[in-house]
Structures are given as structure tokens and as C-alpha cells.
Design a protein around this motif. Structure first.
Motif, short mmCIF file in Angstrom:
data_model
loop_
_atom_site.label_atom_id
_atom_site.label_comp_id
_atom_site.label_asym_id
_atom_site.label_seq_id
_atom_site.Cartn_x
_atom_site.Cartn_y
_atom_site.Cartn_z
N ARG A 151 47.12 45.01 54.91
CA ARG A 151 45.82 44.54 55.79
C ARG A 151 44.82 45.27 54.93
NH1 ARG A 151 48.63 46.56 60.41
NH2 ARG A 151 47.62 48.57 60.18
N ALA A 152 44.76 46.33 54.48
CA ALA A 152 43.75 46.78 53.46
C ALA A 152 43.70 45.89 52.23
CB ALA A 152 44.22 48.30 52.96
N TYR A 153 44.57 45.39 51.65
CA TYR A 153 44.61 44.46 50.53
C TYR A 153 43.84 43.26 50.85
CZ TYR A 153 45.41 42.25 46.43
OH TYR A 153 45.19 41.26 45.05
N GLU A 154 44.39 42.75 52.01
CA GLU A 154 43.80 41.41 52.58
C GLU A 154 42.18 41.56 52.94
OE1 GLU A 154 46.53 40.29 55.53
OE2 GLU A 154 47.91 39.58 54.00
N ALA A 155 42.06 42.70 53.29
CA ALA A 155 40.53 42.91 53.78
C ALA A 155 39.64 43.14 52.28
CB ALA A 155 40.22 44.26 54.63
N LEU A 156 40.38 42.97 51.31
CA LEU A 156 39.17 43.10 50.24
C LEU A 156 38.32 41.73 49.99
CD1 LEU A 156 41.61 44.84 47.46
CD2 LEU A 156 39.69 45.89 48.68
N THR A 157 37.21 41.84 49.87
CA THR A 157 36.46 40.77 49.51
C THR A 157 36.50 40.04 48.17
OG1 THR A 157 34.41 42.15 48.87
CG2 THR A 157 34.63 41.58 51.24
N ALA A 158 36.01 38.90 47.99
CA ALA A 158 36.31 38.62 46.61
C ALA A 158 35.41 39.10 45.56
CB ALA A 158 35.73 36.76 46.74
N ASN A 159 34.35 39.82 46.06
CA ASN A 159 33.83 40.66 45.04
C ASN A 159 34.09 42.02 44.85
OD1 ASN A 159 32.39 40.82 47.46
ND2 ASN A 159 30.27 40.52 46.56
N ALA A 160 35.20 42.46 45.36
CA ALA A 160 35.30 44.01 45.44
C ALA A 160 35.47 44.54 44.22
CB ALA A 160 36.52 44.12 46.32
N ASP A 161 35.25 45.70 44.03
CA ASP A 161 35.17 46.44 42.66
C ASP A 161 36.46 46.47 42.32
OD1 ASP A 161 35.75 48.46 44.55
OD2 ASP A 161 35.18 49.84 42.97
N ALA A 162 36.63 46.53 41.00
CA ALA A 162 37.96 46.74 40.23
C ALA A 162 38.75 47.64 40.67
CB ALA A 162 37.90 46.32 38.61
N ARG A 163 38.25 48.73 40.76
CA ARG A 163 38.86 50.05 41.07
C ARG A 163 39.59 49.96 42.37
NH1 ARG A 163 35.41 54.96 39.86
NH2 ARG A 163 33.72 53.50 39.22
#
Length: 188
Positions: free
Chosen positions: A56-68
């Protein structure tokens, strides 16, 4: 009973009651973390990662999430289920996003994704396309794994059309040549 026996018994009862209370509180915290808390932190499940929460946490990342942040979320997926190729693919993708190409970590993760599962119906089309776009940096073994997965997907009734469509969109010139060799009718 003597006073010393009763005193010893009281301590044992107190220790058992305290341990039971601590376990009940810990169980409640695990339930909260796994099902209620929105931003999964893993405080109470350490050293174990709750795979559904990590997903769920990974899928919640936005397309422009920071690389780290994306890299950390991808590695949390791997720790949640090291035998799932999707986590390793996520690590490779995070490495590619961070560097603009596959670095050593991304190559190792992509290779490991094939070691875990040479064919993953859920990820095959994406993984093959991703690998073909990075064809020049792949090792000969990874290339062979990609070709095997692509051929397997092309023979699948459901995945075949999706794989042909993806092969037709490969932009990398060397990967495009490999795609054309796999599916000659995948020309633009």
C-alpha cells in the motif's frame, strides 16, 4: 501455606499478568499498524515487514515521488516478500529513475527478479518492455531471461496481444532490434 510460598506465588502471578498485558497491547498495536495507520512506518513489526502495508505504501507513491523515497519503499517491498519478483522489479525501476539508467543495483535487482521468477504473468509485459529499453546495459544472462519471458508471454492467449503491443513501442534501438526478432509482426 507459608508466607514465603504465597509471596513467591504472587510474583509469578504478577509476572504472568504483566506479560499477558504486554502481549495484548502489542497485538493491538500490530492491528493498528497493519489496518488503520495510513503511513506505514513498521515501528511495531520490526524487524519484520508487513507485506500488504508495504505494498500500500509503494502504491501510494505519486509519479513525481523523490528517488530516495521510492527506493526505500521498493526495498521495503523486497523485505516484505523477497520471493516476489515485483519487489525486485520495483528496486530496478527506482534505480533507473534515480540515475536515468540501470546502475549496478538496478541490474542486480532485475537479475534477481528473474532468479525468483523467470515468468511472472502479472509483470511480464512491463518487465520485458523495461528490459528492452535498457538492453545495452543488460548482461547476456539477463538478456536470455528477457527473451525467454517474452517468448513465453507471446505464446499466452491473454498476454500475447499485450506483449506484441509493448514490443512495437520499444524506443531503444538495440532493444527494438531484439523486439523485432521476437515478434516480426510488431512493427510500427
Amino acid at each position: 501455606m507459608s508466607g514465603a510460598v504465597l509471596k513467591g506465588l504472587r510474583w509469578k502471578v504478577w509476572i504472568a499478568a504483566s506479560a499477558s498485558a504486554a502481549l495484548c497491547i502489542y497485538a493491538a498495536l500490530l492491528l493498528y499498524e497493519g489496518f488503520v495507520a495510513a503511513p506505514y512506518e513498521g515501528v511495531f513489526t520490526l524487524p519484520f515487514v508487513d507485506k500488504p502495508s508495504a505494498q500500500r505504501a509503494y502504491e501510494a507513491l505519486t509519479a513525481n515521488a523523490d528517488a530516495r523515497g521510492r527506493r526505500a519503499a521498493a526495498w521495503r517491498l523486497v523485505r516484505g516478500d523477497p520471493a516476489d519478483a515485483a519487489g525486485w522489479i520495483a528496486v530496478a525501476y527506482a534505480d533507473w529513475l534515480q540515475h536515468g539508467r540501470l546502475g549496478p543495483e538496478g541490474l542486480a535487482a532485475l537479475d534477481h527478479s528473474y532468479a525468483v521468477s523467470f515468468f511472472d504473468a502479472r509483470q511480464a509485459v512491463w518487465r520485458v518492455g523495461f528490459a528492452l529499453e535498457n538492453w545495452p546495459t543488460l548482461t547476456p544472462q539477463i538478456r536470455q531471461d528477457v527473451l525467454t519471458e517474452a517468448q513465453t508471454a507471446l505464446q499466452d492467449r491473454r498476454l500475447g496481444p499485450q506483449m506484441k503491443a509493448r514490443l512495437a513501442t520499444v524506443r531503444n534501438p538495440q532493444g527494438r532490434l531484439a523486439a523485432l526478432l521476437l515478434s516480426p509482426d510488431a512493427r510500427p
